[in-house]
Design an enzyme around this catalytic site. Structure first.
Site, PDB file in Angstrom:
ATOM      1  N   LYS A  50      42.518  -3.793  -5.666  1.00 17.19           N
ATOM      2  CA  LYS A  50      43.057  -4.030  -6.900  1.00 17.19           C
ATOM      3  C   LYS A  50      42.183  -3.980  -8.062  1.00 17.19           C
ATOM      4  O   LYS A  50      42.657  -3.564  -9.118  1.00 17.19           O
ATOM      5  CB  LYS A  50      43.833  -5.278  -7.143  1.00 17.19           C
ATOM      6  CG  LYS A  50      45.086  -5.588  -6.111  1.00 17.19           C
ATOM      7  CD  LYS A  50      45.890  -6.882  -6.611  1.00 17.19           C
ATOM      8  CE  LYS A  50      45.311  -8.105  -6.587  1.00 17.19           C
ATOM      9  NZ  LYS A  50      46.453  -9.007  -6.882  1.00 17.19           N
ATOM     10  N   LYS A  52      40.110  -5.961  -9.016  1.00 16.22           N
ATOM     11  CA  LYS A  52      40.004  -7.048  -9.794  1.00 16.22           C
ATOM     12  C   LYS A  52      38.975  -7.893  -9.528  1.00 16.22           C
ATOM     13  O   LYS A  52      38.599  -8.185  -8.181  1.00 16.22           O
ATOM     14  CB  LYS A  52      41.314  -7.985  -9.594  1.00 16.22           C
ATOM     15  CG  LYS A  52      41.615  -8.963 -10.448  1.00 16.22           C
ATOM     16  CD  LYS A  52      43.183  -9.350 -10.528  1.00 16.22           C
ATOM     17  CE  LYS A  52      43.606 -10.182 -11.877  1.00 16.22           C
ATOM     18  NZ  LYS A  52      44.713 -10.498 -11.964  1.00 16.22           N
TER      19      LYS A  52
HETATM   20  N1  CTP Z   1      51.000 -15.996 -15.412  1.00 16.66           N
HETATM   21  C1  CTP Z   1      52.031 -16.881 -16.217  1.00 16.66           C
HETATM   22  N2  CTP Z   1      51.671 -16.906 -17.419  1.00 16.66           N
HETATM   23  C2  CTP Z   1      50.368 -16.597 -17.903  1.00 16.66           C
HETATM   24  C3  CTP Z   1      49.190 -16.145 -17.182  1.00 16.66           C
HETATM   25  C4  CTP Z   1      49.603 -15.801 -15.693  1.00 16.66           C
HETATM   26  O1  CTP Z   1      52.978 -16.990 -15.846  1.00 16.66           O
HETATM   27  N3  CTP Z   1      49.870 -16.795 -19.367  1.00 16.66           N
HETATM   28  C5  CTP Z   1      51.529 -15.835 -13.911  1.00 16.66           C
HETATM   29  C6  CTP Z   1      51.625 -13.993 -13.782  1.00 16.66           C
HETATM   30  O2  CTP Z   1      52.671 -13.722 -14.394  1.00 16.66           O
HETATM   31  C7  CTP Z   1      51.451 -14.470 -12.046  1.00 16.66           C
HETATM   32  C8  CTP Z   1      51.013 -15.450 -11.864  1.00 16.66           C
HETATM   33  O3  CTP Z   1      50.590 -16.381 -13.198  1.00 16.66           O
HETATM   34  O4  CTP Z   1      52.908 -14.286 -11.742  1.00 16.66           O
HETATM   35  C9  CTP Z   1      49.404 -15.190 -11.389  1.00 16.66           C
HETATM   36  O5  CTP Z   1      48.718 -14.349 -12.401  1.00 16.66           O
HETATM   37  P1  CTP Z   1      47.261 -13.996 -12.149  1.00 16.66           P
HETATM   38  O6  CTP Z   1      47.254 -12.529 -12.701  1.00 16.66           O
HETATM   39  O7  CTP Z   1      46.485 -14.765 -11.290  1.00 16.66           O
HETATM   40  O8  CTP Z   1      46.752 -14.800 -13.823  1.00 16.66           O
HETATM   41  P2  CTP Z   1      46.447 -14.016 -15.097  1.00 16.66           P
HETATM   42  O9  CTP Z   1      46.017 -15.351 -16.033  1.00 16.66           O
HETATM   43  O10 CTP Z   1      47.532 -13.022 -15.575  1.00 16.66           O
HETATM   44  O11 CTP Z   1      45.019 -13.246 -14.819  1.00 16.66           O
HETATM   45  P3  CTP Z   1      44.490 -11.881 -15.301  1.00 16.66           P
HETATM   46  O12 CTP Z   1      44.114 -12.150 -16.669  1.00 16.66           O
HETATM   47  O13 CTP Z   1      43.268 -11.596 -14.430  1.00 16.66           O
HETATM   48  O14 CTP Z   1      45.596 -10.669 -14.841  1.00 16.66           O
END
Ligand code: CTP
Length: 142
Positions: A50, A52
């Protein structure tokens, strides 16, 4: 005696690096949708695919997820394609993600309810990493 709730398995996927309150809010709301919550946690190999980069390893992220009271089971997420198999194998009723994924998994609607829940505003792993980086740079006087 309380009538027992009909079993209803909920499934979600994510990386969950630097576990934060946005993750907790999502998992709490997902747990409320059913009787069992399964989380597919992206493996380190899958995160590479991905593009990431994580601070925490898969094992660390998995350990944290397993300690969360809203999560009943953690499974590895190795591929984009496994969702359909997991839904069938774990008898999933509801597949749900945060709304940054809206529409992306609608093709699963033939085998499960597909939901996208509103994200918690103003927090993300990316944002936390940036804040930590800023603070470190300021502390180093750069
Ligand atoms: N999620 C959420 N609210 C946030 C951050 C994440 O509801 N503020 C949810 C995402 O929509 C996803 C799940 O948590 O369904 C896991 O998200 P992840 O990508 O691991 O977290 P993020 O904080 O969004 O990480 P990144 O910034 O790396 O995308």
């Amino acid at each position: 005696m309380q009538p027992s709730r009909k079993p209803r398995v909920v499934l979600t996927y994510g990386t969950f690096d630097l576990f934060h309150h946005g993750h907790v809010n999502l998992l709490r709301r997902l747990a409320d949708l059913g009787t069992e919550l399964i989380v597919g946690c992206s493996t380190d190999a899958f995160n590479q695919i991905k593009g990431k980069q994580c601070v925490m390893s898969y094992e660390q992220r998995r350990t944290i997820l397993e300690s969360c009271r809203y999560v009943d089971r953690v499974i590895p997420e190795d591929t984009w394609e496994q969702k359909r198999c997991d839904i069938v194998n774990y008898n999933v009723s509801t597949f749900a993600m945060g709304d940054d994924w809206t529409g992306k998994f609608d093709d699963l609607q033939d085998i499960a309810q597909v939901l996208y829940l509103p994200r918690t505003p103003e927090v993300s792993t990316t944002e936390l990493r940036a804040q930590i980086g800023d603070r470190e740079r300021r502390a180093m006087g750069r």
